[in-house]
Design a protein around this motif. Structure first.
Motif, PDB file in Angstrom:
ATOM      1  N   GLN A 149       0.833  -1.198   0.000  1.00 44.39           N
ATOM      2  CA  GLN A 149       0.000   0.000   0.000  1.00 44.39           C
ATOM      3  C   GLN A 149       0.869   1.250   0.000  1.00 44.39           C
ATOM      4  OE1 GLN A 149      -2.613  -0.425   3.365  1.00 44.39           O
ATOM      5  NE2 GLN A 149      -3.619  -2.255   2.540  1.00 44.39           N
ATOM      6  N   ASN A 150       1.951   1.226   0.764  1.00 44.89           N
ATOM      7  CA  ASN A 150       2.887   2.347   0.762  1.00 44.89           C
ATOM      8  C   ASN A 150       3.537   2.513  -0.616  1.00 44.89           C
ATOM      9  OD1 ASN A 150       4.679   4.375   2.235  1.00 44.89           O
ATOM     10  ND2 ASN A 150       6.207   2.941   1.456  1.00 44.89           N
ATOM     11  N   TYR A 151       3.920   1.382  -1.228  1.00 47.65           N
ATOM     12  CA  TYR A 151       4.510   1.444  -2.572  1.00 47.65           C
ATOM     13  C   TYR A 151       3.517   2.034  -3.573  1.00 47.65           C
ATOM     14  CZ  TYR A 151       6.455  -0.147  -7.018  1.00 47.65           C
ATOM     15  OH  TYR A 151       6.933  -0.194  -8.309  1.00 47.65           O
ATOM     16  N   GLN A 152       2.244   1.665  -3.440  1.00 46.58           N
ATOM     17  CA  GLN A 152       1.230   2.175  -4.366  1.00 46.58           C
ATOM     18  C   GLN A 152       1.124   3.699  -4.281  1.00 46.58           C
ATOM     19  OE1 GLN A 152      -0.263   0.634  -6.654  1.00 46.58           O
ATOM     20  NE2 GLN A 152      -0.181  -1.543  -6.140  1.00 46.58           N
ATOM     21  N   GLY A 153       1.421   4.252  -3.099  1.00 53.07           N
ATOM     22  CA  GLY A 153       1.427   5.706  -2.985  1.00 53.07           C
ATOM     23  C   GLY A 153       2.477   6.330  -3.890  1.00 53.07           C
ATOM     24  N   TYR A 154       3.642   5.692  -4.009  1.00 58.07           N
ATOM     25  CA  TYR A 154       4.693   6.191  -4.896  1.00 58.07           C
ATOM     26  C   TYR A 154       4.331   5.948  -6.366  1.00 58.07           C
ATOM     27  CZ  TYR A 154       7.776   7.092  -0.955  1.00 58.07           C
ATOM     28  OH  TYR A 154       8.319   7.601   0.194  1.00 58.07           O
ATOM     29  N   VAL A 155       3.577   4.884  -6.623  1.00 57.74           N
ATOM     30  CA  VAL A 155       3.107   4.640  -7.990  1.00 57.74           C
ATOM     31  C   VAL A 155       2.223   5.794  -8.444  1.00 57.74           C
ATOM     32  CG1 VAL A 155       1.677   3.127  -9.429  1.00 57.74           C
ATOM     33  CG2 VAL A 155       3.263   2.136  -7.778  1.00 57.74           C
ATOM     34  N   GLU A 156       1.302   6.210  -7.575  1.00 53.61           N
ATOM     35  CA  GLU A 156       0.390   7.293  -7.920  1.00 53.61           C
ATOM     36  C   GLU A 156       1.096   8.647  -7.950  1.00 53.61           C
ATOM     37  OE1 GLU A 156      -2.835   7.165  -5.194  1.00 53.61           O
ATOM     38  OE2 GLU A 156      -3.463   5.126  -5.749  1.00 53.61           O
ATOM     39  N   ALA A 157       2.042   8.839  -7.028  1.00 52.89           N
ATOM     40  CA  ALA A 157       2.666  10.157  -6.916  1.00 52.89           C
ATOM     41  C   ALA A 157       3.736  10.399  -7.973  1.00 52.89           C
ATOM     42  CB  ALA A 157       3.270  10.326  -5.523  1.00 52.89           C
ATOM     43  N   TYR A 158       4.545   9.350  -8.287  1.00 53.61           N
ATOM     44  CA  TYR A 158       5.715   9.582  -9.140  1.00 53.61           C
ATOM     45  C   TYR A 158       5.794   8.664 -10.358  1.00 53.61           C
ATOM     46  CZ  TYR A 158       7.106  12.008  -4.876  1.00 53.61           C
ATOM     47  OH  TYR A 158       7.139  12.833  -3.782  1.00 53.61           O
ATOM     48  N   GLY A 159       4.882   7.723 -10.482  1.00 58.10           N
ATOM     49  CA  GLY A 159       4.882   6.894 -11.683  1.00 58.10           C
ATOM     50  C   GLY A 159       5.751   5.662 -11.625  1.00 58.10           C
ATOM     51  N   LEU A 160       6.044   5.135 -10.433  1.00 56.62           N
ATOM     52  CA  LEU A 160       6.712   3.835 -10.357  1.00 56.62           C
ATOM     53  C   LEU A 160       5.836   2.779 -11.023  1.00 56.62           C
ATOM     54  CD1 LEU A 160       8.143   3.772  -6.712  1.00 56.62           C
ATOM     55  CD2 LEU A 160       9.462   3.770  -8.814  1.00 56.62           C
ATOM     56  N   GLY A 161       6.490   1.771 -11.623  1.00 58.54           N
ATOM     57  CA  GLY A 161       5.741   0.769 -12.370  1.00 58.54           C
ATOM     58  C   GLY A 161       5.132  -0.301 -11.485  1.00 58.54           C
ATOM     59  N   TRP A 162       3.881  -0.680 -11.775  1.00 57.78           N
ATOM     60  CA  TRP A 162       3.187  -1.745 -11.061  1.00 57.78           C
ATOM     61  C   TRP A 162       2.178  -2.385 -12.020  1.00 57.78           C
ATOM     62  CZ3 TRP A 162       3.211  -4.433  -6.564  1.00 57.78           C
ATOM     63  CH2 TRP A 162       2.058  -5.154  -6.227  1.00 57.78           C
ATOM     64  N   ASP A 163       2.420  -3.640 -12.379  1.00 59.00           N
ATOM     65  CA  ASP A 163       1.510  -4.378 -13.253  1.00 59.00           C
ATOM     66  C   ASP A 163       1.300  -5.768 -12.680  1.00 59.00           C
ATOM     67  OD1 ASP A 163       1.025  -2.552 -15.568  1.00 59.00           O
ATOM     68  OD2 ASP A 163       3.206  -2.699 -15.752  1.00 59.00           O
ATOM     69  N   VAL A 164       0.076  -6.248 -12.733  1.00 58.51           N
ATOM     70  CA  VAL A 164      -0.259  -7.594 -12.278  1.00 58.51           C
ATOM     71  C   VAL A 164      -0.967  -8.319 -13.420  1.00 58.51           C
ATOM     72  CG1 VAL A 164      -1.490  -8.999 -10.595  1.00 58.51           C
ATOM     73  CG2 VAL A 164      -0.481  -6.816  -9.890  1.00 58.51           C
ATOM     74  N   ASP A 165      -0.368  -9.403 -13.885  1.00 58.72           N
ATOM     75  CA  ASP A 165      -0.937 -10.205 -14.973  1.00 58.72           C
ATOM     76  C   ASP A 165      -1.310 -11.582 -14.453  1.00 58.72           C
ATOM     77  OD1 ASP A 165      -0.474  -8.200 -16.969  1.00 58.72           O
ATOM     78  OD2 ASP A 165       1.645  -8.757 -16.929  1.00 58.72           O
TER      79      ASP A 165
END
Length: 256
Positions: free
Chosen positions: A217-233
């Protein structure tokens, strides 16, 4: 009355011991040794030059390739040994079944089933804050860290994964996910982002575990704020090969 000429001559005084003088001499001697060692190592080259750094990087990559070759060779030999051992080892069916269960739990046997693959990737180097009020990113905000990978692996295990593969390597009980900078070091081999983590198990349970992880959940904050990559297939069926590296265990022993 005694004659002054007959009085004993006082012995010459020893110079007082001065620890600071001795310490100063030792420091100069040590500095000279360091300069000599540096000169001898450099051999006239610039130790900070890009060329030196490239040579070091090449050596690291070459070692990683050799480790991969050795791992593949070890896997082939282990398969041959296992095949010979199963010809006639005198074990009962119950013992064989127990051994198969242990091998499966240890990650040395393939596992097949539905799976999820999580991909983590660095943000663009020129990324800026995407949310109003969020401070502009620092360099460390834009790269994948060790704790991010560990959070994904831990959540997938928590979600009931029957087997996990990071990049092209199956994890076992002694596997350690380690990062130096933004480079992953896993079982003697080096990897660069994007990082792929694949788990075989119930996809719904795996997704729930990922969503409920506080670290993710903390990592997802950085995904939204700065565009870190997160994909689930999701994969209907996938086979993860068994771990093929060494499985020797070493225990620490108390010193008597």
């Amino acid at each position: 009355m005694s004659n002054s000429a007959d009085s004993p001559t006082p012995a010459p005084r020893r110079p007082s011991f001065r620890p600071m003088r001795l310490l100063t001499l030792a420091i100069f001697a040590l500095a000279g040794l360091i300069f000599w060692m540096s000169f001898n190592t450099a051999k006239g080259t610039d130790l900070r030059s890009d060329e030196s750094m490239l040579r070091l990087s090449d050596l690291i990559q070459e070692r990683s390739r050799k480790n991969a070759d050795l791992e593949e060779s070890t896997g082939r030999v282990r398969s041959e040994v296992d095949g010979l051992a199963r010809r006639d080892d005198g074990s009962t069916k119950e013992e064989d079944a127990r051994l198969a269960a242990l091998e499966k739990a240890a990650g040395t046997r393939p596992v097949r089933g539905a799976a999820l693959t999580v991909t983590l990737s660095d943000a663009p180097a020129d990324a800026t804050a995407r949310i109003p009020g969020v401070p502009e990113p620092q360099p460390n905000d834009l790269v994948i860290h060790q704790q991010d990978l560990q959070a994904v692996v831990n959540a997938l295990w928590q979600g009931g994964a029957r087997g996990i593969r990071v990049m092209d390597q199956r994890l076992i009980s002694t596997s350690a996910v380690r990062c130096v900078g933004n480079t992953l070091i896993l079982q003697g081999r080096l990897y660069s982002p994007p990082y792929k983590v694949t788990a075989v198990g119930d996809p719904d349970a795996l997704r729930r575990a990922l969503a409920e992880s506080p670290a993710i959940q903390n990592y997802q904050g950085y995904v939204e704020a700065y565009g870190l990559g997160w994909d689930v297939d999701q994969h209907d069926t996938m086979t993860l090969p068994g771990y093929s590296g060494t499985v020797d265990l070493h225990q620490a022993q108390p010193v008597k």
